[in-house]
Structure formats: C-alpha cells, structure tokens
Motif scaffolding. Structure first.
Motif, PDB file in Angstrom:
ATOM      1  N   LEU A 156      79.249  35.191  41.849  1.00  0.00           N
ATOM      2  CA  LEU A 156      77.952  34.822  42.424  1.00  0.00           C
ATOM      3  C   LEU A 156      77.938  33.306  42.655  1.00  0.00           C
ATOM      4  CD1 LEU A 156      75.592  36.982  40.177  1.00  0.00           C
ATOM      5  CD2 LEU A 156      76.171  37.390  42.581  1.00  0.00           C
ATOM      6  N   TYR A 168      74.899  34.267  51.730  1.00  0.00           N
ATOM      7  CA  TYR A 168      75.812  35.098  50.956  1.00  0.00           C
ATOM      8  C   TYR A 168      75.441  36.580  51.096  1.00  0.00           C
ATOM      9  CZ  TYR A 168      76.985  30.702  48.585  1.00  0.00           C
ATOM     10  OH  TYR A 168      77.373  29.422  48.303  1.00  0.00           O
ATOM     11  N   THR A 201      72.372  39.814  41.429  1.00  0.00           N
ATOM     12  CA  THR A 201      72.873  39.313  42.710  1.00  0.00           C
ATOM     13  C   THR A 201      71.785  38.587  43.481  1.00  0.00           C
ATOM     14  OG1 THR A 201      74.538  41.073  42.843  1.00  0.00           O
ATOM     15  CG2 THR A 201      73.850  40.068  44.913  1.00  0.00           C
ATOM     16  N   VAL A 206      71.897  35.733  46.685  1.00  0.00           N
ATOM     17  CA  VAL A 206      72.657  36.555  47.634  1.00  0.00           C
ATOM     18  C   VAL A 206      71.654  37.421  48.393  1.00  0.00           C
ATOM     19  CG1 VAL A 206      74.497  38.251  47.900  1.00  0.00           C
ATOM     20  CG2 VAL A 206      74.628  36.523  46.080  1.00  0.00           C
TER      21      VAL A 206
END
Length: 594
Positions: A156, A168, A201, A206
């Motif tokens: 990450l 991302y 995440t 992300v």
C-alpha cells in the motif's frame, strides 16, 4: 485471458461494450488491448522485447488502433510469455524503455498526448519487485497494486507519500490459478475478509481503480455483489453491519421471511471454506487425535447441511432453484468433501493397526466420491432444468500440484483382511465410570455348538449380542470379554442393559453370568420374577441388572460375560466406580485406547 480474446473472438464485442457504457481493459500481462491468445494467433517470433522489438511494436499498435475510439483503460508494461515472469535477466532499464515505447504508441494512435489516455501498470507478482528496486512509470499512470493471490494485500502507499495524478488501484482475488494450489471451485471468500483488506486498501488512499479476479461468475455472485457495493460506497460498511448486507442480499433473492437464516448459512459456509480451500483439503489437514479436531469440523459442516436442507424445504417453489445454487449446493458439496476426507483419515489410521474396521471407512470414501459426482450432476442437470449446466464441473479432488488433474481422482484407501486379528482396544475409565456397547467386545469365544452374533441396531444404541442357534443351550466355555483400563479402585457396580426378553422357559427365568478380573462369576436370573404383569422395563424396552464387585488395583482388568441360557440379548455394559450418572440411554461409550 488464456484461450479467449474479447476483442478478437467477435469483432462486435468492443462496439457493444462501448455502446452499453462498459469500460473494457485487459489483464495484467496483456498490454495495449491485446489478449494473450492473440499473440498465439498472430504474433511472430519471440515474446521478448530485447529480441523482437519490431514484432511486438506492430502487435501492440494493432491493439491500440482497434480500441482507439472506445472508453477504456490501457494496460502497460510487460510480463513473460503465458503469465510468467520475464526471467532473471530482466532489468529495470528494459522495462522502463518498454513503457516509454508503449506510451509513444498510445500517443501516436490516439492523436493525443499519452497522459490523456487512462493507463494502468499492474504490480503483479515479480513486477512489484521491479517497483521496489526503483522502476518508475509516469505520474499519470495508475499503479495497480496487488494482493498475494489469496486476498492478502501485498503493498500500500505510504500515508506520507506524495499524491500521484494517476492514483492507485488494487487487483484482488476471489479465484486463483497457481501455486501452491489453485482454488476455483467454490466461494472461499467471506465478506469479512473482503471488507477488512479492502477497507485497509481504501484508507491508505487506493481509490482510483478496484479490480477483482472472480474466475467463473458462478459461484461468486454474492462476493461480487459485496465487492461492487463496497467499491461504490466504501464508507457504508463497518465491522458491525457486514451480516446485514448478507441479509439484504438474501432478502432480494429469497424474500424477507427466509433472509436471516439464509444469510447465516452463507456466512458460515464461507467462514468454514476459508479455513482451507477445497483443493487443499485432504486427510492430513486436521488432527484426528488432538481435540477431536477432524471429527468436530466435519460435524460442523454436517450440521450446516442439515440446517440448509431444512430451509430448502420451507422455501417456496419459485425461489428454491436460486437457494439451491447459491446456498444449498456449496454447503452440500463441501460437507460431502469433509465427510470423504475424514473417512480417508480414519481408514488410514485403522489400516495401520490392521483393524478390519478400516474397511467400513474405505466404503465411506467410495460412497462420498460417488456422491460428489451426483451433487455435480444435480447442479448441472436438475437445478432450474439445467440452466447452469457445466458451471460446476471444475475438478477438486485429487490435486497433486498447483494445477488440477483432468478428472477427479478418488483418494487411495486400504482394505484389511477380515480374518486378520485387530489390536484389542481397552475401554478407559473416565469420570468414575466405564461404558461399553456390547457389540464392541474385545473377544468373543464361541462354543462347539453355539456362536455369538451381533444384531445391528437392535435396541437403543448400537445393537445387541446373543447366541445362536436360539434352540441350543450355550456351551459353558463360550463367553464375551471386555478389556478395561481402570484408574480408580473400590466398589464397582456392573450395570448390564439387556433386551426385555420374557421368561419364556416355563417361568424359570433366564440367567447370565458375569465376573471381573478373574473373580468367581456371579450368576443372575434377571427375569424369573415376571408373572405377566406389565413392568416399567417393558415399556422402556430394557432390563437393567446390577451386580457388585471390587477393583483392588488400578490398571487392566477383564470383564467376562457368559450366557447359560439362549435368548439373552445384551445391549450395553456399564461399570459405576462412583461417577456414573442416571440417563435413559446409558452413558456414551468410553474412550478406547490401544
């Protein structure tokens, strides 16, 4: 991927997807819109940029020209041929050149700067090593981070990292083909696992692109639903409302009345499946001896199947097919798999001891293996009239490596010759008592004119033992013996539970003889008092007869039971050393040790 090529298999696929607003991309190892299968169809020379730059440039240019007018995400970068690493000789400089040249193709074909076309670079498997070693791509490219193929996020962004224009993404798995073992038959992903890893995440920034590898759409309907709902609104979910989402899904499929129980079943079967995937499960997975683990987990799945079958019968006809394929089938299939491997473990254990009971478990293995094929047939041919035929044909029994066998392979079983003497078990005293099912004797010594036989399932528990022929008085030298390991000493009350046979012999009554540890036997007439009146022992279908003995020293002792009269059927023998409690069926059988 693999044998199919979305754009090439049907030239109308791309235009139709664009018309429907579906954004198409290609997999992590298929750059610039060209499926891997297309290289096998149209590629020339090697899939190696250092040796075949011209051929690969032409190949990728064709992919961009085909999809230039559609909304898309373009995969860049390069892996080895067939979804493999490029090799030990691969260097970061070559990969950076590949990306630079690919962006030149993108700009040339689109007529716009490369930055204006959405692009993604997947840091899958060894590609993340290139990134960790310093390889970089332009800031407008989305970095597609990846899990480890098993739903565990590998990398990450640092919370202090400088924001990227391309942001991302995350490439996540519900299904996987590769080592140490593929998993692709049933849903093995609980929503708790998805939420925990994808929440991690999301909180680390992300947020640009989430991709989930599902293999076949069935049987992944529910985890797909959850993944997409979470991607749409990650803040909607927390650790306390995940089951609520499952219930809402089940209410949509089966109605409010059945939603809560159906959700509980989905929640539990995915939890159990995550313990070990079907393809990894075998006779050695769980401990047969420690904590009764293998038996316990098998019984958990057996109970889950019973619950699913109960709900299935309550379901209205119009929802039963959906319930079967979403809930009942995966539970039925996996419960049977657990039954099979538990039977394999029992067969192996007993065969090592040359115990003929191993043959019973060998039969169970064969029955479960056949049942597995019938469960698959039911899914393919009988649910919804065969609507989902062949969707569950994936092999799942008989793996030897990461890849599946062509067909399911039944586990090997061992059969023990029935006339081979098995090692004699000792019934172990525990909690102040010993309980023995009469058919599970240590030895049966037959006479010249009579033999001992077991009548399975006669009586309240396992069965009953008697002599045959019933018209012949048993030989005095025929008897049953039970070996016992005592841990305490003192008074021992032997309770013998006999079938309620009447004193049919002219009211003389029937006698049995019992002794413990080589003492003189005690002869008991257990029904001579009967004179036609109704007794409680008749209504309860048992006669309990008690004798008193003594255990002088702890350790191994042998109980001997003899029947001087025919027509006596003994069901259970219990020894009360002070801890036996009152129960209708008698105490469960004591542990047997070798």
């Amino acid at each position: 991927m693999w044998g199919s090529a979305f754009y090439d298999d049907n030239p109308l696929n791309g235009p139709l997807a664009h018309e429907m607003g579906i954004i198409i991309s290609t997999s992590h190892h298929e750059p610039l819109g060209r499926a891997h299968a297309e290289w096998r169809r149209y590629g020339s020379e090697e899939w190696d940029y250092s040796k075949n730059e011209t051929g690969l440039t032409q190949f990728w240019t064709g992919g961009m020209e085909r999809m230039k007018d559609w909304e898309k995400v373009v995969t860049i970068g390069m892996r080895g041929d067939g979804d493999e690493a490029m090799g030990k000789e691969t260097n970061v400089a070559l990969l950076e050149k590949i990306v630079k040249d690919q962006r030149t193709i993108i700009a040339k074909v689109s007529g716009k700067k490369a930055v204006e076309t959405p692009q993604v670079w997947a840091l899958y498997k060894e590609v993340q090593d290139y990134y960790d070693d310093g390889m970089r791509v332009p800031d407008d490219v989305t970095l597609l981070l990846c899990d480890d193929n098993w739903g565990n996020v590998r990398k990450l962004p640092e919370l202090t990292a400088k924001p990227r224009k391309g942001g991302y993404g995350m490439y996540y798995h519900f299904d996987y083909v590769g080592g140490p073992r593929s998993y692709k038959w049933l849903n093995v992903t609980p929503v708790q696992k998805i939420w925990e890893q994808m929440n991690l995440t999301y909180r680390y920034g992300v947020k640009e692109l989430w991709v989930v590898n599902v293999g076949d759409l069935k049987p992944m309907e529910y985890p797909i639903k959850f993944f997409l709902d979470m991607a749409w609104d990650p803040d909607r979910f927390n650790e306390n409302n995940l089951l609520q989402h499952t219930e809402e899904f089940c209410a949509q499929q089966f109605g409010d009345k059945y939603a809560r129980e159906a959700a509980r079943l989905i929640n539990l079967y995915t939890k159990y499946n995550r313990r070990v995937t079907p393809e990894l499960l075998n006779a050695r997975t769980y401990s047969l001896h420690n904590y009764d683990e293998f038996k316990r987990v098998t019984e958990e799945y057996r109970q889950l199947l019973l619950d699913a079958m109960k709900l299935n019968y309550l379901m209205p006809a119009e929802t039963r097919d959906a319930f079967d394929q979403l809930v009942l089938h995966p539970i039925s299939a996996m419960a049977n798999l657990y039954e099979m491997y538990y039977a394999v473990a029992m067969n192996q254990e007993l065969a090592k001891q040359e115990d003929p009971e191993a043959n019973y478990w060998a039969d169970q293995v064969e029955a479960c293996f056949v049942r597995d094929s019938l469960i698959t047939y039911h899914y393919n041919k009988e649910i919804a009239g065969g609507k989902w035929n062949h969707m569950m044909d994936q092999t799942h029994i008989g793996y030897r490596s990461w890849n599946d066998p062509r067909y399911n392979i039944m586990p090997t079983v061992t059969r023990v010759p029935e006339n081979r003497m098995a090692s004699t078990p000792l019934f172990k005293e525990s909690d102040g008592y010993v309980s023995m099912e009469a058919p599970n004797y240590s030895r049966a010594v037959h006479g010249e004119s009579t033999s001992w036989i077991t009548i399975p399932d006669l009586g309240k528990t396992v069965g009953a033992v008697t002599t045959t022929p019933v018209t012949v008085k048993p030989d005095p030298n025929s008897y049953l013996e039970y070996d016992i390991e005592f841990t305490s000493t003192g008074e021992a009350k032997i309770e013998i539970l006999l079938s309620p046979t009447l004193n049919f012999n002219g009211n003389r009554g029937l006698e049995y003889a019992v002794s413990l540890g080589g003492e003189p036997e005690q002869i008991v007439n257990f029904n001579g008092h009967y004179r036609g009146e109704l007794g409680r022992w008749q209504a309860e279908s048992i006669i309990k007869s008690v004798t008193t003995h003594r255990v002088i020293t702890p350790g191994k002792q042998t109980l001997r039971f003899r029947a001087p009269d025919p027509g006596i059927l003994v069901q259970k023998i219990m020894i009360d050393m002070g801890g036996l409690k009152l129960s209708y069926l008698g105490a469960p059988e004591s542990e047997k040790i070798k």
